[in-house]
Design a protein around this motif. Structure first.
Motif, PDB file in Angstrom:
ATOM      1  N   THR A 142      44.293  36.737  37.503  1.00  0.00           N
ATOM      2  CA  THR A 142      44.110  37.794  38.495  1.00  0.00           C
ATOM      3  C   THR A 142      42.895  37.487  39.359  1.00  0.00           C
ATOM      4  N   LYS A 198      42.861  43.523  44.456  1.00  0.00           N
ATOM      5  CA  LYS A 198      43.197  42.671  43.320  1.00  0.00           C
ATOM      6  C   LYS A 198      44.489  41.952  43.672  1.00  0.00           C
ATOM      7  N   HIS A 238      52.892  38.016  39.641  1.00  0.00           N
ATOM      8  CA  HIS A 238      54.033  38.930  39.537  1.00  0.00           C
ATOM      9  C   HIS A 238      55.318  38.098  39.554  1.00  0.00           C
ATOM     10  N   VAL A 279      40.074  39.063  41.786  1.00  0.00           N
ATOM     11  CA  VAL A 279      39.416  40.325  42.118  1.00  0.00           C
ATOM     12  C   VAL A 279      38.517  40.055  43.315  1.00  0.00           C
ATOM     13  N   LYS A 323      47.455  39.956  41.619  1.00  0.00           N
ATOM     14  CA  LYS A 323      47.922  39.667  40.262  1.00  0.00           C
ATOM     15  C   LYS A 323      49.200  38.843  40.279  1.00  0.00           C
ATOM     16  N   GLU A 353      55.905  46.412  47.597  1.00  0.00           N
ATOM     17  CA  GLU A 353      56.521  45.566  46.583  1.00  0.00           C
ATOM     18  C   GLU A 353      57.889  45.061  47.026  1.00  0.00           C
ATOM     19  N   LEU A 413      46.992  44.352  45.487  1.00  0.00           N
ATOM     20  CA  LEU A 413      46.780  45.785  45.284  1.00  0.00           C
ATOM     21  C   LEU A 413      45.451  46.195  45.900  1.00  0.00           C
ATOM     22  N   ASP A 414      45.343  47.472  46.281  1.00  0.00           N
ATOM     23  CA  ASP A 414      44.044  47.965  46.732  1.00  0.00           C
ATOM     24  C   ASP A 414      43.209  48.379  45.522  1.00  0.00           C
ATOM     25  N   ALA A 434      42.662  51.159  44.242  1.00  0.00           N
ATOM     26  CA  ALA A 434      43.311  52.188  43.424  1.00  0.00           C
ATOM     27  C   ALA A 434      44.606  51.679  42.793  1.00  0.00           C
ATOM     28  N   ASP A 435      44.829  50.369  42.837  1.00  0.00           N
ATOM     29  CA  ASP A 435      46.018  49.722  42.276  1.00  0.00           C
ATOM     30  C   ASP A 435      47.303  50.093  43.011  1.00  0.00           C
ATOM     31  N   LYS A 436      47.200  50.461  44.277  1.00  0.00           N
ATOM     32  CA  LYS A 436      48.380  50.705  45.099  1.00  0.00           C
ATOM     33  C   LYS A 436      48.851  49.388  45.703  1.00  0.00           C
ATOM     34  N   PRO A 437      50.137  49.033  45.527  1.00  0.00           N
ATOM     35  CA  PRO A 437      50.637  47.776  46.097  1.00  0.00           C
ATOM     36  C   PRO A 437      50.542  47.767  47.623  1.00  0.00           C
TER      37      PRO A 437
END
Length: 229
Positions: free
Chosen positions: A40, A53, A57, A42, A55, A95, A68-69, A71-74
């Motif tokens: 990952t 981030k 996939h 960062v 990651k 996504e 992702l931002d 807030a872990d929003k794709p």
């Protein structure tokens, strides 16, 4: 909503966005990319605040990276195209992997890359051919000196961190300076693709994808002269 058309000469002349206007800063940004053992990435600012981030996939057919931002929003799905000579990658909103949601694509300029790698960037929504180059990424991974720009202007510059020691928690680390009025999420996505190109997966995805590709090409018949591993 249709995205605005872009032309390479206009792209770097003023403020521009590719992923979104909220990712434009009126001042230069210094960001740090740090890769962890889980592969990952960062991305943080000078105050160590997480911005993005990236990651792994992967699927059985594709190498992918999901951006992702904080807030872990794709935000963006980065996908490598299979069985292409120019190591093409495509970027899609969220996504998605639908062609209607493609934002941009990249390809290496030469089939054989020596010390310096050159990658062309093609924006998806524009009036000219989608394969016309809008930007170039050039540099050497070992030197961490990649740049993004065109013949007249550089919008982002990679460099090694001031300290030569790797952080204890991370596998790898590099810094990027992003010029003002550039879409910094777009820049991050481009450097995430470069990282994936320079650090191909060593196991897992490759053999599975190769096997499925061979099966598709041969109608299910596996020749003894085409080993899957």
């Amino acid at each position: 909503m249709a995205q605005p058309s872009y032309h390479a000469p206009e792209l770097l002349s003023t403020s521009f966005f590719v992923i979104g206007p909220k990712y434009i800063a009126p001042h230069p940004l210094e960001v740090t990319f740090e890769k962890f053992p889980c592969k990952t990435l960062v991305i943080t600012d000078v105050n160590h605040k997480i911005l993005f981030k990236v990651k792994p996939h992967d699927t059985s057919l594709h190498r992918q990276r999901l951006m992702l931002d904080a807030a872990d929003k794709p935000i963006v799905m980065l996908r490598e195209k299979n069985l292409t000579m120019h190591k093409r990658w495509e970027a899609f909103r969220g996504e998605s992997n639908a062609s209607s949601n493609m934002i941009f694509s990249t390809k290496t300029e030469n089939l054989v890359q020596f010390k310096t790698r050159t990658v062309s960037v093609m924006l998806a929504n524009k009036s000219s051919s989608n394969d016309d180059c809008d930007l170039k990424i050039e540099g050497r991974w070992k030197k961490k000196n990649y740049t993004i720009g065109d013949s007249s202007k550089t919008i982002a510059q990679m460099r090694k961190p001031q300290t030569l020691k790797k952080m204890k928690s991370g596998e790898d680390k590099f810094m990027v300076t992003i010029q003002s009025n550039a879409d910094f999420a777009f820049v991050v996505a481009l450097f995430a693709i470069v990282d994936a190109m320079e650090n191909p997966d060593k196991e897992g995805y490759g053999s599975a994808a190769a096997g499925l590709a061979v099966r598709a090409a041969t109608g299910g018949f596996i020749s003894p002269y085409l080993p899957l591993s």
